[in-house]
Motif scaffolding. Structure first.
Motif, PDB file in Angstrom:
ATOM      1  N   PRO A 125      -4.951  -1.361   4.308  1.00 18.02           N
ATOM      2  CA  PRO A 125      -4.318  -2.314   5.222  1.00 18.02           C
ATOM      3  C   PRO A 125      -5.218  -3.514   5.567  1.00 18.02           C
ATOM      4  CG  PRO A 125      -3.881  -0.083   5.959  1.00 18.02           C
ATOM      5  CD  PRO A 125      -4.898   0.014   4.853  1.00 18.02           C
ATOM      6  N   THR A 126      -6.514  -3.274   5.706  1.00 24.20           N
ATOM      7  CA  THR A 126      -7.427  -4.379   6.003  1.00 24.20           C
ATOM      8  C   THR A 126      -7.556  -5.301   4.798  1.00 24.20           C
ATOM      9  OG1 THR A 126      -8.636  -3.030   7.599  1.00 24.20           O
ATOM     10  CG2 THR A 126      -9.776  -4.969   6.736  1.00 24.20           C
ATOM     11  N   ARG A 127      -7.638  -4.734   3.620  1.00 24.50           N
ATOM     12  CA  ARG A 127      -7.686  -5.561   2.407  1.00 24.50           C
ATOM     13  C   ARG A 127      -6.381  -6.338   2.235  1.00 24.50           C
ATOM     14  NH1 ARG A 127      -9.915  -2.874  -2.715  1.00 24.50           N
ATOM     15  NH2 ARG A 127     -10.028  -5.057  -3.304  1.00 24.50           N
ATOM     16  N   ALA A 128      -5.255  -5.723   2.583  1.00 26.95           N
ATOM     17  CA  ALA A 128      -3.970  -6.423   2.500  1.00 26.95           C
ATOM     18  C   ALA A 128      -3.940  -7.594   3.481  1.00 26.95           C
ATOM     19  CB  ALA A 128      -2.816  -5.460   2.770  1.00 26.95           C
ATOM     20  N   ALA A 129      -4.457  -7.394   4.697  1.00 21.47           N
ATOM     21  CA  ALA A 129      -4.509  -8.483   5.675  1.00 21.47           C
ATOM     22  C   ALA A 129      -5.424  -9.598   5.183  1.00 21.47           C
ATOM     23  CB  ALA A 129      -4.987  -7.956   7.029  1.00 21.47           C
ATOM     24  N   SER A 130      -6.532  -9.228   4.557  1.00 18.56           N
ATOM     25  CA  SER A 130      -7.470 -10.220   4.017  1.00 18.56           C
ATOM     26  C   SER A 130      -6.845 -10.980   2.851  1.00 18.56           C
ATOM     27  CB  SER A 130      -8.756  -9.530   3.545  1.00 18.56           C
ATOM     28  OG  SER A 130      -9.360  -8.845   4.600  1.00 18.56           O
ATOM     29  N   THR A 131      -6.143 -10.271   2.000  1.00 19.36           N
ATOM     30  CA  THR A 131      -5.465 -10.906   0.870  1.00 19.36           C
ATOM     31  C   THR A 131      -4.425 -11.888   1.359  1.00 19.36           C
ATOM     32  OG1 THR A 131      -5.830  -8.970  -0.528  1.00 19.36           O
ATOM     33  CG2 THR A 131      -4.050 -10.459  -1.182  1.00 19.36           C
ATOM     34  N   LYS A 132      -3.633 -11.485   2.344  1.00 16.16           N
ATOM     35  CA  LYS A 132      -2.616 -12.391   2.900  1.00 16.16           C
ATOM     36  C   LYS A 132      -3.272 -13.620   3.509  1.00 16.16           C
ATOM     37  CE  LYS A 132       1.312 -12.780   6.046  1.00 16.16           C
ATOM     38  NZ  LYS A 132       1.209 -14.209   5.932  1.00 16.16           N
TER      39      LYS A 132
END
Length: 194
Positions: A125-132
């Motif tokens: 989830p943190t990587r997804a937030a960073s990617t977004k």
């Protein structure tokens, strides 16, 4: 006495904002939940009324912190010029991001520049937030690059942001103030060609 839903939501928001600042200042691993909760005026035990885990808080803090960076970046572009002058808007974005103020204030700066290596090892989830966040920054910057084809503008935006994030990161690492500042200036000069 029980808190209203609005009060609970406001408390949760305050925890996220404090966590975002602390995480940018200290890093993910060095930020303790007890410290965040104390700064929010709450007990450590109250954390789990709002979040399932520290990972959930980190992901939400990343998203919230990057939303602030996106807003500041958009504001910088908009204040530079009218919408027809993309070069001035892009230059304003670069100047704002590669500023000494940004370098010297990591607790209010870009999560990607301050925490890149930790974010790369974070949970999904943190990587997804960073990617977004990075994708949103790319789209924002691409709108202000003077290219006729969207694909070329996007590629230039990816390059520019990668250089800017790296420049802020390295300017914070370098212990020689003159060299540190020259990193920011050198990257600005090279990006001026876009």
């Amino acid at each position: 006495m029980r808190k209203s839903r609005a009060e609970t939501a406001e408390t949760r928001k305050r925890i996220i904002e404090i966590a975002a600042e602390e995480i940018r200042r200290n890093g993910i691993q060095a930020t303790g939940l007890a410290d965040v909760m104390t700064k929010a005026g709450l007990t450590h035990g109250g954390f789990y009324r709002h979040f399932e885990s520290k990972d959930q808080l980190v992901a939400e803090a990343c998203a919230t912190g990057m939303a602030v960076v996106l807003g500041a970046t958009e504001g910088s572009a908009e204040s530079a010029t009218d919408e027809d002058d993309r070069k001035a808007a892009f230059k304003s974005i670069v100047e704002q991001y590669l500023s000494v103020e940004h370098r010297d204030n990591p607790s209010a700066g870009c999560f990607l520049a301050g925490l890149g290596s930790e974010l790369a090892r974070a949970d999904a989830p943190t990587r997804a937030a960073s990617t977004k966040a990075f994708t949103d920054l790319v789209e924002l910057v691409a709108r202000h690059i003077r290219r006729r084809k969207p694909e070329a503008a996007r590629a230039d935006a990816v390059f520019a942001l990668s250089a800017m994030i790296g420049a802020i990161t390295m300017s914070r690492v370098i212990d020689d103030p003159a060299f540190s500042e020259s990193i920011l200036e050198d990257v600005k000069r090279h990006l001026d060609a876009l």
